[in-house]
Write a protein that holds these residues in place. Structure first.
Motif, PDB file in Angstrom:
ATOM      1  N   TYR A  70      -8.723 -10.747   7.109  1.00  0.00           N
ATOM      2  CA  TYR A  70      -8.104  -9.512   7.585  1.00  0.00           C
ATOM      3  C   TYR A  70      -7.002  -9.056   6.627  1.00  0.00           C
ATOM      4  CZ  TYR A  70      -5.698  -6.210  10.601  1.00  0.00           C
ATOM      5  OH  TYR A  70      -5.106  -5.084  11.096  1.00  0.00           O
ATOM      6  N   TRP A  71      -6.179  -9.998   6.171  1.00  0.00           N
ATOM      7  CA  TRP A  71      -5.128  -9.675   5.199  1.00  0.00           C
ATOM      8  C   TRP A  71      -5.748  -9.005   3.969  1.00  0.00           C
ATOM      9  CZ3 TRP A  71      -4.889 -11.692   0.238  1.00  0.00           C
ATOM     10  CH2 TRP A  71      -3.768 -11.324  -0.493  1.00  0.00           C
ATOM     11  N   ALA A  72      -6.806  -9.599   3.446  1.00  0.00           N
ATOM     12  CA  ALA A  72      -7.449  -9.068   2.238  1.00  0.00           C
ATOM     13  C   ALA A  72      -8.031  -7.677   2.472  1.00  0.00           C
ATOM     14  CB  ALA A  72      -8.531 -10.024   1.755  1.00  0.00           C
ATOM     15  N   SER A  73      -8.536  -7.428   3.661  1.00  0.00           N
ATOM     16  CA  SER A  73      -9.174  -6.138   3.936  1.00  0.00           C
ATOM     17  C   SER A  73      -8.164  -4.992   3.993  1.00  0.00           C
ATOM     18  CB  SER A  73      -9.952  -6.193   5.256  1.00  0.00           C
ATOM     19  OG  SER A  73      -9.074  -6.221   6.359  1.00  0.00           O
ATOM     20  N   GLY A  74      -6.891  -5.307   4.187  1.00  0.00           N
ATOM     21  CA  GLY A  74      -5.884  -4.267   4.321  1.00  0.00           C
ATOM     22  C   GLY A  74      -5.037  -4.022   3.086  1.00  0.00           C
ATOM     23  N   LEU A  75      -5.394  -4.615   1.964  1.00  0.00           N
ATOM     24  CA  LEU A  75      -4.591  -4.439   0.753  1.00  0.00           C
ATOM     25  C   LEU A  75      -4.666  -3.006   0.259  1.00  0.00           C
ATOM     26  CD1 LEU A  75      -5.492  -7.735  -1.119  1.00  0.00           C
ATOM     27  CD2 LEU A  75      -3.423  -7.221   0.202  1.00  0.00           C
ATOM     28  N   GLU A  76      -3.522  -2.410   0.067  1.00  0.00           N
ATOM     29  CA  GLU A  76      -3.423  -1.015  -0.362  1.00  0.00           C
ATOM     30  C   GLU A  76      -3.210  -0.945  -1.875  1.00  0.00           C
ATOM     31  OE1 GLU A  76      -3.704   1.690   1.515  1.00  0.00           O
ATOM     32  OE2 GLU A  76      -3.984   0.591   3.384  1.00  0.00           O
ATOM     33  N   PRO A  77      -3.521   0.208  -2.476  1.00  0.00           N
ATOM     34  CA  PRO A  77      -3.354   0.351  -3.924  1.00  0.00           C
ATOM     35  C   PRO A  77      -1.962  -0.004  -4.446  1.00  0.00           C
ATOM     36  CG  PRO A  77      -4.638   2.169  -3.082  1.00  0.00           C
ATOM     37  CD  PRO A  77      -4.156   1.385  -1.892  1.00  0.00           C
ATOM     38  N   VAL A  78      -0.909   0.354  -3.725  1.00  0.00           N
ATOM     39  CA  VAL A  78       0.436   0.039  -4.201  1.00  0.00           C
ATOM     40  C   VAL A  78       0.656  -1.473  -4.240  1.00  0.00           C
ATOM     41  CG1 VAL A  78       1.591   0.226  -1.939  1.00  0.00           C
ATOM     42  CG2 VAL A  78       2.864   0.704  -4.051  1.00  0.00           C
ATOM     43  N   TYR A  79       0.101  -2.206  -3.276  1.00  0.00           N
ATOM     44  CA  TYR A  79       0.214  -3.668  -3.287  1.00  0.00           C
ATOM     45  C   TYR A  79      -0.551  -4.238  -4.475  1.00  0.00           C
ATOM     46  CZ  TYR A  79       0.343  -8.489  -1.764  1.00  0.00           C
ATOM     47  OH  TYR A  79       0.578  -9.835  -1.706  1.00  0.00           O
TER      48      TYR A  79
END
Length: 93
Positions: A70-79
């Protein structure tokens, strides 16, 4: 890049989908279980034109595999931009 058989790839971006600072790289999010059952995660940046991939140190610690995914699925471009910079500094030593 780590090669243990128990690592799990939670996210693999399609070619050309990495962030602006990492435009020439694919990004993969990995995780491995610890002895206590929790999971630690890291990111790998793979050059689209070939060459050596580089990676971050630990990015996250999650209680279960599903949480790491779940953590990996929510990674945003800025991160991903920040992670790319951290990984690049690590690779440069």
């Amino acid at each position: 890049s780590r090669s243990e058989p128990w690592r799990n790839c939670f996210r693999n971006t399609p070619r050309g989908s990495a962030t602006s600072l990492a435009r020439k790289y694919r990004v993969r999010a990995f995780g491995e279980p610890r002895l206590d059952g929790t999971w630690w995660t890291w990111l790998e940046f793979i050059p689209e034109s070939g060459g050596v991939a580089f990676r971050t140190e630990q990015e996250s610690s999650q209680p279960r595999r599903d949480d790491a995914q779940y953590w990996a699925s929510g990674l945003e471009p800025v991160y991903l931009d920040g992670a790319f910079q951290r990984a690049r500094r690590l690779a440069e030593g």
